[in-house]
Design a protein around this motif. Sequence first.
Motif, PDB file in Angstrom:
ATOM      1  N   ARG A   1      -0.796  -8.005   1.926  1.00 41.08           N
ATOM      2  CA  ARG A   1      -1.295  -7.762   0.564  1.00 41.08           C
ATOM      3  C   ARG A   1      -0.818  -8.832  -0.404  1.00 41.08           C
ATOM      4  N   ARG A   2       0.341  -9.381  -0.150  1.00 41.32           N
ATOM      5  CA  ARG A   2       0.851 -10.431  -1.036  1.00 41.32           C
ATOM      6  C   ARG A   2       0.024 -11.708  -0.929  1.00 41.32           C
ATOM      7  N   TRP A   3      -0.725 -11.863   0.160  1.00 40.76           N
ATOM      8  CA  TRP A   3      -1.593 -13.031   0.283  1.00 40.76           C
ATOM      9  C   TRP A   3      -2.729 -13.003  -0.744  1.00 40.76           C
ATOM     10  N   LEU A   4      -2.981 -11.847  -1.341  1.00 37.32           N
ATOM     11  CA  LEU A   4      -4.048 -11.727  -2.326  1.00 37.32           C
ATOM     12  C   LEU A   4      -3.633 -12.233  -3.698  1.00 37.32           C
ATOM     13  N   ASP A   5      -2.323 -12.399  -3.913  1.00 36.70           N
ATOM     14  CA  ASP A   5      -1.837 -12.810  -5.231  1.00 36.70           C
ATOM     15  C   ASP A   5      -2.412 -14.167  -5.623  1.00 36.70           C
ATOM     16  N   GLY A   6      -2.918 -14.248  -6.837  1.00 36.63           N
ATOM     17  CA  GLY A   6      -3.412 -15.520  -7.367  1.00 36.63           C
ATOM     18  C   GLY A   6      -4.815 -15.883  -6.953  1.00 36.63           C
ATOM     19  N   ILE A   7      -5.476 -15.043  -6.156  1.00 39.36           N
ATOM     20  CA  ILE A   7      -6.842 -15.337  -5.707  1.00 39.36           C
ATOM     21  C   ILE A   7      -7.818 -14.515  -6.534  1.00 39.36           C
ATOM     22  N   THR A   8      -8.862 -15.156  -7.026  1.00 40.18           N
ATOM     23  CA  THR A   8      -9.884 -14.479  -7.815  1.00 40.18           C
ATOM     24  C   THR A   8     -11.096 -14.196  -6.944  1.00 40.18           C
ATOM     25  N   PHE A   9     -11.449 -12.928  -6.850  1.00 38.02           N
ATOM     26  CA  PHE A   9     -12.619 -12.531  -6.071  1.00 38.02           C
ATOM     27  C   PHE A   9     -13.804 -12.347  -7.016  1.00 38.02           C
ATOM     28  N   THR A  10     -14.988 -12.588  -6.528  1.00 34.39           N
ATOM     29  CA  THR A  10     -16.184 -12.565  -7.365  1.00 34.39           C
ATOM     30  C   THR A  10     -17.223 -11.611  -6.800  1.00 34.39           C
ATOM     31  N   ASP A  11     -18.236 -11.309  -7.622  1.00 36.34           N
ATOM     32  CA  ASP A  11     -19.332 -10.474  -7.145  1.00 36.34           C
ATOM     33  C   ASP A  11     -20.096 -11.166  -6.022  1.00 36.34           C
ATOM     34  N   ASP A  12     -20.169 -12.488  -6.094  1.00 42.38           N
ATOM     35  CA  ASP A  12     -20.876 -13.235  -5.055  1.00 42.38           C
ATOM     36  C   ASP A  12     -20.091 -13.274  -3.749  1.00 42.38           C
ATOM     37  N   LEU A  13     -18.755 -13.247  -3.855  1.00 42.07           N
ATOM     38  CA  LEU A  13     -17.915 -13.285  -2.668  1.00 42.07           C
ATOM     39  C   LEU A  13     -16.755 -12.299  -2.853  1.00 42.07           C
ATOM     40  N   PRO A  14     -17.045 -10.994  -2.745  1.00 41.05           N
ATOM     41  CA  PRO A  14     -15.997  -9.989  -2.936  1.00 41.05           C
ATOM     42  C   PRO A  14     -15.038  -9.963  -1.755  1.00 41.05           C
ATOM     43  N   LEU A  15     -13.879  -9.379  -1.978  1.00 38.94           N
ATOM     44  CA  LEU A  15     -12.904  -9.227  -0.903  1.00 38.94           C
ATOM     45  C   LEU A  15     -13.430  -8.248   0.140  1.00 38.94           C
ATOM     46  N   LEU A  16     -13.355  -8.636   1.396  1.00 35.72           N
ATOM     47  CA  LEU A  16     -13.578  -7.728   2.523  1.00 35.72           C
ATOM     48  C   LEU A  16     -12.216  -7.465   3.149  1.00 35.72           C
ATOM     49  N   ASN A  17     -11.687  -6.272   2.911  1.00 38.29           N
ATOM     50  CA  ASN A  17     -10.340  -5.923   3.361  1.00 38.29           C
ATOM     51  C   ASN A  17     -10.427  -5.152   4.664  1.00 38.29           C
ATOM     52  N   VAL A  18     -10.094  -5.814   5.759  1.00 35.88           N
ATOM     53  CA  VAL A  18     -10.089  -5.176   7.087  1.00 35.88           C
ATOM     54  C   VAL A  18      -8.678  -5.233   7.673  1.00 35.88           C
ATOM     55  N   SER A  19      -7.697  -5.033   6.791  1.00 31.92           N
ATOM     56  CA  SER A  19      -6.303  -5.195   7.202  1.00 31.92           C
ATOM     57  C   SER A  19      -5.629  -3.892   7.595  1.00 31.92           C
ATOM     58  N   GLN A  20      -6.062  -2.754   7.035  1.00 32.46           N
ATOM     59  CA  GLN A  20      -5.307  -1.519   7.235  1.00 32.46           C
ATOM     60  C   GLN A  20      -6.181  -0.410   7.784  1.00 32.46           C
ATOM     61  N   ALA A  21      -5.606   0.352   8.714  1.00 32.26           N
ATOM     62  CA  ALA A  21      -6.335   1.437   9.373  1.00 32.26           C
ATOM     63  C   ALA A  21      -6.021   2.763   8.704  1.00 32.26           C
ATOM     64  N   ALA A  22      -6.462   2.931   7.478  1.00 31.71           N
ATOM     65  CA  ALA A  22      -6.221   4.175   6.763  1.00 31.71           C
ATOM     66  C   ALA A  22      -7.419   4.470   5.886  1.00 31.71           C
ATOM     67  N   PRO A  23      -7.836   5.742   5.813  1.00 36.08           N
ATOM     68  CA  PRO A  23      -8.951   6.084   4.931  1.00 36.08           C
ATOM     69  C   PRO A  23      -8.645   5.724   3.487  1.00 36.08           C
ATOM     70  N   VAL A  24      -9.632   5.200   2.785  1.00 37.41           N
ATOM     71  CA  VAL A  24      -9.454   4.868   1.373  1.00 37.41           C
ATOM     72  C   VAL A  24     -10.102   5.920   0.472  1.00 37.41           C
ATOM     73  N   ASP A  25     -10.883   6.815   1.053  1.00 40.09           N
ATOM     74  CA  ASP A  25     -11.502   7.891   0.272  1.00 40.09           C
ATOM     75  C   ASP A  25     -10.598   9.123   0.280  1.00 40.09           C
ATOM     76  N   PRO A  26     -10.699   9.972  -0.757  1.00 41.17           N
ATOM     77  CA  PRO A  26      -9.904  11.201  -0.779  1.00 41.17           C
ATOM     78  C   PRO A  26     -10.445  12.214   0.224  1.00 41.17           C
ATOM     79  N   PRO A  27      -9.710  13.287   0.455  1.00 42.53           N
ATOM     80  CA  PRO A  27     -10.220  14.343   1.335  1.00 42.53           C
ATOM     81  C   PRO A  27     -11.518  14.919   0.783  1.00 42.53           C
ATOM     82  N   PRO A  28     -12.282  15.610   1.623  1.00 43.94           N
ATOM     83  CA  PRO A  28     -13.518  16.232   1.122  1.00 43.94           C
ATOM     84  C   PRO A  28     -13.207  17.223  -0.005  1.00 43.94           C
ATOM     85  N   ARG A  29     -14.189  17.439  -0.874  1.00 43.22           N
ATOM     86  CA  ARG A  29     -13.964  18.245  -2.072  1.00 43.22           C
ATOM     87  C   ARG A  29     -13.425  19.638  -1.749  1.00 43.22           C
ATOM     88  N   ALA A  30     -13.942  20.272  -0.705  1.00 45.14           N
ATOM     89  CA  ALA A  30     -13.481  21.618  -0.358  1.00 45.14           C
ATOM     90  C   ALA A  30     -11.990  21.624  -0.051  1.00 45.14           C
TER      91      ALA A  30
END
Length: 392
Positions: free
Chosen positions: A19-48
């Motif tokens: 994650r520290r490799w991201l410091d100082g790098i500007t990501f754009t709409d044309d070239l957004p960050l594709l983060n395939v570094s971590q094996a963990a869900p990024v969404d919250p649990p289902p609403r129920a």
Amino acid sequence: MIKLARTATTFAPPVMEARRWLDGITFTDDLPLLNVSQAAPVDPPPRALREFLAETALNVPDAHLYGPVLGLPELREEVATQWSKAYDGSIGAHQVAITSGCNQAFAAAITAICNEADEVILPTPWYFNHKMWLDMLGVQTIALATGPDLLPDPEAARALITDRTRAISLVTPNNPGGVEYPPTLVDAFYELARDHGIKLILDETYRDFDARSAAPHCLFSDPNWGDTLIQLYSFSKAYRLTGHRVGAMIASEPLLAEAEKFLDTVAICPNQLGQHAALWGMRNLGEWVAGERLEILDRRAAIAENFAPMAEAGWKLMGLGAYFAYLEHPFDMSSDALAQAMVRDIHVLALPGTMFNPEGAAEGAKQMRIAFANVARPDIEQLFARMSAYRP
């Protein structure tokens, strides 16, 4: 001579380092960050499930207090019941411990069976947190090299066993390799461990996303499984409970009594709200989890279907399954340098094979892990388009 502190005997947490490799790098709409570094869900649990958590927080006073060190009795019983059915075996609630995540389950198991300078065999590429805990405990990690298919060889493992060996630890479906170990292979390692009087630690964190519909092994059908087997599990992936830290360890009652000493010392009890959530999820979210599994399998298929441009560019797909694709890159540079260059040049964050192999290993310098569970089909296409065209 002053000895190193325990934490100084191992490396920095790889995901935090990346994650520290991201410091100082500007990501754009044309070239957004594709983060395939971590094996963990990024969404919250289902609403129920979130609504259940809120109701529990409001209306169950005990959910805010210390609980049993080995976990909620109802959750232990539910795991025992569902696991016995799934594996066609016999597991009692007294053989289940709930832990503060699967990493703590591994730490508890190792602490319960090992002394300083004992040995544990880990196939490479290994899950880095397992290696880190062995380092900090003073346990020697014995690397078991795997071949191009990333499957460990029981006979190669046999040659590594000494009078200091206390366990062989496997992860299936594998992190970082993604490969699913065939039942015959798991059984061969179980017999090897049993014959040598050591433990087989089987981390099945990703069992809910196995492509196979049948049980991945039949070890629990052995009435004496507790003499050899320690199974680890995580509720984080199936129910998106990563922040609640709920895992499980299935082992013999005497071993859990030893692990309880460790668990009481470091956490006293697992997160109470998380345990209630895991129990509710097990009882109510079977169809939802099945749908999550199908989505992961579709993304796995997208990896295979879109890999042709990568192959033409010289990349090799070594392993694929659960949350991960494991690759060999074609460049004359180490994977750690390549991974950092990819962040800078094509805005892709992946973890290098150097993080999953012994220091200086030639294999690690040529390998890279892609965690695709949080990347939808269109992003997988974009990921491979960037990587296949990249020339560092």
